[in-house]
Write a protein that holds these residues in place. Sequence first.
Motif, short mmCIF file in Angstrom:
data_model
loop_
_atom_site.label_atom_id
_atom_site.label_comp_id
_atom_site.label_asym_id
_atom_site.label_seq_id
_atom_site.Cartn_x
_atom_site.Cartn_y
_atom_site.Cartn_z
N THR A 143 -9.37 11.12 0.23
CA THR A 143 -8.57 11.45 1.40
C THR A 143 -7.92 10.19 1.97
O THR A 143 -8.45 9.09 1.80
CB THR A 143 -9.43 12.11 2.50
OG1 THR A 143 -8.60 12.52 3.59
CG2 THR A 143 -10.49 11.17 3.04
N THR A 144 -6.79 10.37 2.62
CA THR A 144 -6.22 9.32 3.45
C THR A 144 -6.90 9.37 4.81
O THR A 144 -7.62 10.33 5.12
CB THR A 144 -4.71 9.52 3.67
OG1 THR A 144 -4.51 10.64 4.53
CG2 THR A 144 -3.99 9.74 2.35
N VAL A 145 -6.66 8.39 5.64
CA VAL A 145 -7.11 8.45 7.03
C VAL A 145 -6.29 7.48 7.87
O VAL A 145 -5.90 6.41 7.39
CB VAL A 145 -8.62 8.12 7.16
CG1 VAL A 145 -8.90 6.64 6.87
CG2 VAL A 145 -9.14 8.48 8.56
N THR A 154 2.26 2.07 11.15
CA THR A 154 1.54 1.94 9.89
C THR A 154 2.52 1.72 8.75
O THR A 154 3.73 1.93 8.89
CB THR A 154 0.71 3.21 9.60
OG1 THR A 154 1.58 4.35 9.64
CG2 THR A 154 -0.39 3.38 10.63
N LYS A 155 1.99 1.32 7.61
CA LYS A 155 2.80 1.12 6.41
C LYS A 155 2.10 1.80 5.26
O LYS A 155 0.92 1.50 4.97
CB LYS A 155 2.98 -0.37 6.14
CG LYS A 155 4.00 -0.70 5.07
CD LYS A 155 4.26 -2.20 5.03
CE LYS A 155 5.37 -2.55 4.07
NZ LYS A 155 5.68 -4.01 4.07
N ASP A 156 2.78 2.73 4.61
CA ASP A 156 2.15 3.58 3.59
C ASP A 156 1.53 2.76 2.46
O ASP A 156 2.13 1.81 1.96
CB ASP A 156 3.19 4.52 2.97
CG ASP A 156 3.77 5.50 3.96
OD1 ASP A 156 3.25 5.60 5.08
OD2 ASP A 156 4.77 6.16 3.60
N HIS A 157 0.33 3.16 2.08
CA HIS A 157 -0.27 2.66 0.85
C HIS A 157 0.13 3.64 -0.26
O HIS A 157 -0.60 4.56 -0.61
CB HIS A 157 -1.79 2.59 0.98
CG HIS A 157 -2.25 1.64 2.04
ND1 HIS A 157 -3.26 1.95 2.93
CD2 HIS A 157 -1.82 0.40 2.37
CE1 HIS A 157 -3.44 0.93 3.76
NE2 HIS A 157 -2.58 -0.02 3.44
N GLY A 158 1.33 3.43 -0.79
CA GLY A 158 1.86 4.36 -1.78
C GLY A 158 2.82 3.68 -2.73
O GLY A 158 3.33 2.59 -2.46
N VAL A 159 3.09 4.33 -3.84
CA VAL A 159 3.97 3.78 -4.86
C VAL A 159 5.38 3.58 -4.32
O VAL A 159 6.02 2.56 -4.56
CB VAL A 159 4.00 4.71 -6.10
CG1 VAL A 159 5.10 4.29 -7.07
CG2 VAL A 159 2.64 4.70 -6.79
N VAL A 160 5.89 4.56 -3.56
CA VAL A 160 7.24 4.45 -3.04
C VAL A 160 7.37 3.26 -2.09
O VAL A 160 8.38 2.54 -2.12
CB VAL A 160 7.65 5.77 -2.35
CG1 VAL A 160 8.93 5.58 -1.55
CG2 VAL A 160 7.84 6.86 -3.39
N ILE A 213 -0.36 7.93 -3.90
CA ILE A 213 -0.90 6.91 -3.01
C ILE A 213 -1.67 5.87 -3.81
O ILE A 213 -2.16 6.14 -4.91
CB ILE A 213 -1.80 7.53 -1.92
CG1 ILE A 213 -2.96 8.33 -2.53
CG2 ILE A 213 -0.98 8.42 -0.99
CD1 ILE A 213 -3.93 8.89 -1.49
N THR A 214 -1.77 4.67 -3.25
CA THR A 214 -2.42 3.57 -3.95
C THR A 214 -3.77 3.19 -3.34
O THR A 214 -4.43 2.29 -3.84
CB THR A 214 -1.50 2.33 -3.94
OG1 THR A 214 -1.18 2.00 -2.57
CG2 THR A 214 -0.22 2.59 -4.71
N ARG A 215 -4.14 3.87 -2.27
CA ARG A 215 -5.41 3.57 -1.63
C ARG A 215 -5.92 4.83 -0.94
O ARG A 215 -5.14 5.56 -0.33
CB ARG A 215 -5.23 2.45 -0.60
CG ARG A 215 -6.54 1.80 -0.14
CD ARG A 215 -6.27 0.71 0.89
NE ARG A 215 -5.38 -0.35 0.38
CZ ARG A 215 -5.01 -1.40 1.11
NH1 ARG A 215 -5.45 -1.52 2.37
NH2 ARG A 215 -4.22 -2.32 0.59
#
Length: 370
Positions: A157-159, A193-199, A222-224
Amino acid sequence: MDYATNYDVGDRKRGGGINEDSVALSVFEQGHRSGVTADGTDGNGIGRDGAGEPDESEGPPANRSAAVFALADGAGGHDAGDVASYLATTVVCEELAPVVAEAARRDPGDFAVDIDESLLPDRPSATDLQTAVADAIVAAHRAVVAYAAESGTQAYTTVVAGVVVDGEVHYGWVGDSRAYLVNGARQSIELLTKDHGVVQELHDRGEIDDVAAHVHPRGNEITRALGGAGDGDPETASVPVETNSVPIFAEDVLLVTSDGLIDAQTDAPALYERYVEAGRSDEAAEVVRDAVVTDEEIRDLVLGSDSLVDAASGLIDLSNDRGGKDNLSVVLARDSALPSTPGEDEGMPVRAVDPDDPVEDRETVILPGE
């Protein structure tokens, strides 16, 4: 403090999918004597007469509020994303609720109560509260890892979570769920926030622009994340947590959302191809912006709503109108007892995690924590 939550499975999944998002909010509301005091008025600017009593014709005295918030988006396609998000939000709130209450107790002067400082808990710094948030998220990660190990399932999950206390929000995140501040005085929206994702990584490397990022085919990667596949040690498991602290004002709405709001467009891959094939022209960019949910639309909807409840339901409707690709959850909160937003001539704190305009280009800035 006013607040509202809302969540929806999303139009595309309404026929049989499940909602893997989870939200939680714990509010510490405290009133004493004549309310919160500040320079002869309470936090809502309510005047006091010569005897120090509130002028009842101006309205009731203001309470002091503090809060814990948590939002999690279980990773779709895995066995137990819904369990992971539930564990994340509940564990975070369980860990942080006492922290908020103790931090608020440190300031009896808000209610003109005189207590020797030796009898009070130490005042937590921004670093202390960020550490508490990060520790709570790691505790949630370990709870999800323990569940995955016990059940033999994959649970991710994200949080995004934090505390609002003493005019600041101290927060942390893992994954691509987001937090914003929408300010009515400045008619602004700032991404915290800043996405932890490939994009996001592609964008940071300059390989795609803002428009392509809205509709990139890898937008769901997502990367995290919190959790695991049942092969980690729950006692020692850890996850990198990004944290920050920023001031929050009376005219702010804190908006926390899963990526279902931003990534609502079911035709995103086709829009991406059209945009690239059109040479990333202005006309093609406008087509993309009209099809997706932009930060500017979020700002306008929140500020144009009569209440936070209306804003929350409006955001759900907006996402579904644009395709309803994924589960969506939102938390909104504001506190009119906080200090007012600085005027144009006073300088505005830098709160966005990645400001559009460089700090050095601004005439007057106030850096967080200074």
